[in-house]
Design a protein around this motif. Sequence first.
Motif, PDB file in Angstrom:
ATOM      1  N   HIS A  57       0.825  -1.212   0.000  1.00 50.80           N
ATOM      2  CA  HIS A  57       0.000   0.000   0.000  1.00 50.80           C
ATOM      3  C   HIS A  57       0.861   1.264   0.000  1.00 50.80           C
ATOM      4  CE1 HIS A  57       1.061  -0.517   4.227  1.00 50.80           C
ATOM      5  NE2 HIS A  57       0.815   0.767   4.393  1.00 50.80           N
ATOM      6  N   ASP A  58       2.059   1.157   0.588  1.00 47.61           N
ATOM      7  CA  ASP A  58       2.957   2.305   0.592  1.00 47.61           C
ATOM      8  C   ASP A  58       4.018   2.215  -0.500  1.00 47.61           C
ATOM      9  OD1 ASP A  58       4.302   0.164   1.594  1.00 47.61           O
ATOM     10  OD2 ASP A  58       5.149   1.196   3.336  1.00 47.61           O
ATOM     11  N   GLY A  59       3.807   1.299  -1.367  1.00 45.84           N
ATOM     12  CA  GLY A  59       4.788   1.125  -2.441  1.00 45.84           C
ATOM     13  C   GLY A  59       4.411   1.847  -3.713  1.00 45.84           C
ATOM     14  N   TYR A  60       3.201   2.381  -3.774  1.00 41.71           N
ATOM     15  CA  TYR A  60       2.785   3.097  -4.967  1.00 41.71           C
ATOM     16  C   TYR A  60       3.296   4.539  -4.900  1.00 41.71           C
ATOM     17  CZ  TYR A  60      -0.461  -0.724  -5.851  1.00 41.71           C
ATOM     18  OH  TYR A  60      -1.006  -1.949  -6.092  1.00 41.71           O
ATOM     19  N   PRO A  61       3.535   5.219  -5.984  1.00 48.81           N
ATOM     20  CA  PRO A  61       3.926   6.647  -5.963  1.00 48.81           C
ATOM     21  C   PRO A  61       2.764   7.513  -5.479  1.00 48.81           C
ATOM     22  CG  PRO A  61       3.592   5.877  -8.214  1.00 48.81           C
ATOM     23  CD  PRO A  61       3.552   4.658  -7.344  1.00 48.81           C
ATOM     24  N   ARG A  62       3.100   8.622  -4.782  1.00 52.09           N
ATOM     25  CA  ARG A  62       2.039   9.472  -4.216  1.00 52.09           C
ATOM     26  C   ARG A  62       1.200  10.130  -5.306  1.00 52.09           C
ATOM     27  NH1 ARG A  62       1.023  11.216   0.731  1.00 52.09           N
ATOM     28  NH2 ARG A  62       2.926  10.232   1.479  1.00 52.09           N
ATOM     29  N   PHE A  63       1.855  10.541  -6.376  1.00 47.81           N
ATOM     30  CA  PHE A  63       1.133  11.166  -7.474  1.00 47.81           C
ATOM     31  C   PHE A  63       1.526  10.468  -8.775  1.00 47.81           C
ATOM     32  CE2 PHE A  63       1.420  14.606  -4.349  1.00 47.81           C
ATOM     33  CZ  PHE A  63       0.083  14.914  -4.204  1.00 47.81           C
ATOM     34  N   LEU A  64       0.511  10.263  -9.610  1.00 48.42           N
ATOM     35  CA  LEU A  64       0.726   9.650 -10.907  1.00 48.42           C
ATOM     36  C   LEU A  64       0.584  10.725 -11.978  1.00 48.42           C
ATOM     37  CD1 LEU A  64      -1.366   6.363 -10.486  1.00 48.42           C
ATOM     38  CD2 LEU A  64       1.082   6.671 -10.162  1.00 48.42           C
ATOM     39  N   SER A  65       1.550  10.809 -12.868  1.00 47.67           N
ATOM     40  CA  SER A  65       1.495  11.840 -13.903  1.00 47.67           C
ATOM     41  C   SER A  65       0.291  11.658 -14.816  1.00 47.67           C
ATOM     42  CB  SER A  65       2.786  11.822 -14.718  1.00 47.67           C
ATOM     43  OG  SER A  65       2.977  10.541 -15.311  1.00 47.67           O
ATOM     44  N   ALA A  66      -0.113  10.425 -14.995  1.00 42.73           N
ATOM     45  CA  ALA A  66      -1.259  10.182 -15.874  1.00 42.73           C
ATOM     46  C   ALA A  66      -2.578  10.610 -15.239  1.00 42.73           C
ATOM     47  CB  ALA A  66      -1.311   8.695 -16.237  1.00 42.73           C
ATOM     48  N   ALA A  67      -2.571  10.838 -13.926  1.00 42.97           N
ATOM     49  CA  ALA A  67      -3.831  11.165 -13.230  1.00 42.97           C
ATOM     50  C   ALA A  67      -4.002  12.661 -12.990  1.00 42.97           C
ATOM     51  CB  ALA A  67      -3.877  10.419 -11.892  1.00 42.97           C
ATOM     52  N   TRP A  68      -3.121  13.518 -13.573  1.00 46.92           N
ATOM     53  CA  TRP A  68      -3.241  14.951 -13.325  1.00 46.92           C
ATOM     54  C   TRP A  68      -4.581  15.542 -13.789  1.00 46.92           C
ATOM     55  CZ3 TRP A  68      -1.108  17.739  -9.926  1.00 46.92           C
ATOM     56  CH2 TRP A  68       0.198  17.467  -9.470  1.00 46.92           C
ATOM     57  N   PRO A  69      -5.195  15.094 -14.846  1.00 44.74           N
ATOM     58  CA  PRO A  69      -6.542  15.619 -15.177  1.00 44.74           C
ATOM     59  C   PRO A  69      -7.552  15.382 -14.057  1.00 44.74           C
ATOM     60  CG  PRO A  69      -5.602  14.514 -17.056  1.00 44.74           C
ATOM     61  CD  PRO A  69      -4.691  14.235 -15.906  1.00 44.74           C
ATOM     62  N   TYR A  70      -7.456  14.236 -13.391  1.00 47.90           N
ATOM     63  CA  TYR A  70      -8.377  13.956 -12.299  1.00 47.90           C
ATOM     64  C   TYR A  70      -8.030  14.808 -11.078  1.00 47.90           C
ATOM     65  CZ  TYR A  70      -9.227   9.917 -15.264  1.00 47.90           C
ATOM     66  OH  TYR A  70      -9.525   9.113 -16.319  1.00 47.90           O
ATOM     67  N   TYR A  71      -6.704  14.963 -10.855  1.00 48.79           N
ATOM     68  CA  TYR A  71      -6.303  15.848  -9.756  1.00 48.79           C
ATOM     69  C   TYR A  71      -6.825  17.266  -9.989  1.00 48.79           C
ATOM     70  CZ  TYR A  71      -2.913  12.096  -8.779  1.00 48.79           C
ATOM     71  OH  TYR A  71      -2.332  10.906  -8.502  1.00 48.79           O
TER      72      TYR A  71
END
Length: 447
Positions: free
Chosen positions: A399-413
Amino acid sequence: MFSLRRWCLLALSLAGVLVDAKSSTGDSVLVVVDPAQQDNYSIFFNGLKDQGYELTFRSPKVEKPVIIEDNVSNFAHVILLAPEAKNLGKDITPQSIVELLSLKTNVVVALPTKQSPLHALAAEFSLILPPPGSPLISYSPKRDTPSTLIPISVEDHSSPVLTKHIRPVWFSGIPQALGNNPLLIPILRAPAESFASEVTVTSGSAEALVDAAEKGGEGLWAGSSLSAVTGFQATNGARITFVGGAEVFSDELAQKEAEQYVQSGNIDFVKEVAAWTFQENLVLRIEKVEHHLVNGTEPKETYTINDNVEFSAYISKWNPAKGEWQPYSGLKDLQLEFTMLDPFVRTALPPVNGAPGKYSTAFRAPDRHGVFKFVINHKRKGWSFLESSTTVPVVPPRHDGYPRFLSAAWPYYAGAISTSVAFFLFSTIWLAGEARDSKKGKAAKSE
């Protein structure tokens, strides 16, 4: 009487046999041979003794010493040089010889021309023999020997078993047709002009071949598709060699000239056959395998999907001259598979420069979690098989192994942030408007 030059040629040939060599599986050899015929193979037997083998001779009719006792083989190698014996003992049957291979005992079998239980043994290994009494016959080249005694030329690299140049070999016996078993290894091919017939013909005549062809079916066995000497390597590494006739090992053919002033290659040939069968030559093993992350050193119990993994294998080859295993970097076609039921990754496993015996490669773990295996499965004719399987699990990130922010998810952010800001502004404006209306109402009442 042999000429002085001929004896010199024989001495030079014997000098190559007197080189000490060790088997990777043991030095004890049981030789089943008729005592009356034992002296006929003295050059071959003395050559084995000079190499360090311990030979124990046994008559075909005697049942001691026992080959297998309490499911354990008493010898590392067995040589059956009694093709004409009608009884080989109760412990020498096709079934027992197959059991010897399962116990990793190597066997050399000289096949008889007449019907014998050894014919049934050959069938166990997908070898098809001609009808009884059908020796290999050839009328070319023209010579003063019987048509059943054939000089067979050995081309360089014609078989992986033969590691050096060998002069023509005198052969007398029966050929074998090879089945579809991939574990069969032809060592000495029959000449293209030779054939096996049900009728033994000692005087050259083309009519013999015509008569054999007219019979059809099993009447004609001809061509270089036949094998005079055939090897077989079991999956556990044990080896067995079928020789079409015991005369190949005889002193008479060893001392016979293939051409004028040219010694036959029988001495070198039987030495090469014995060296391969007794696992002196072309013997490899995997010493160890290693796996870890790229730029790491410690092996991991689990890997995460998309990890960069490095795998290494250390391979040694048996050196019969020194009697020891030595690092070997001569394999150019070694492969590694990373499998889960089916291979997800298949890549070359090349040797590492400057690290003898080490083969290494790096790859990215697939984007799929599950239980995977590092698999090496190297099988080449003549060489001992290399097999290795190492199991490792590949898991998803923690669960802590994923990156905090995903570049592909910036539209959702951006959508979430803009919605939050808009809601804050709307709430502020709405509350500010209500406060202003309430003040105006109070002022109007006071007036």
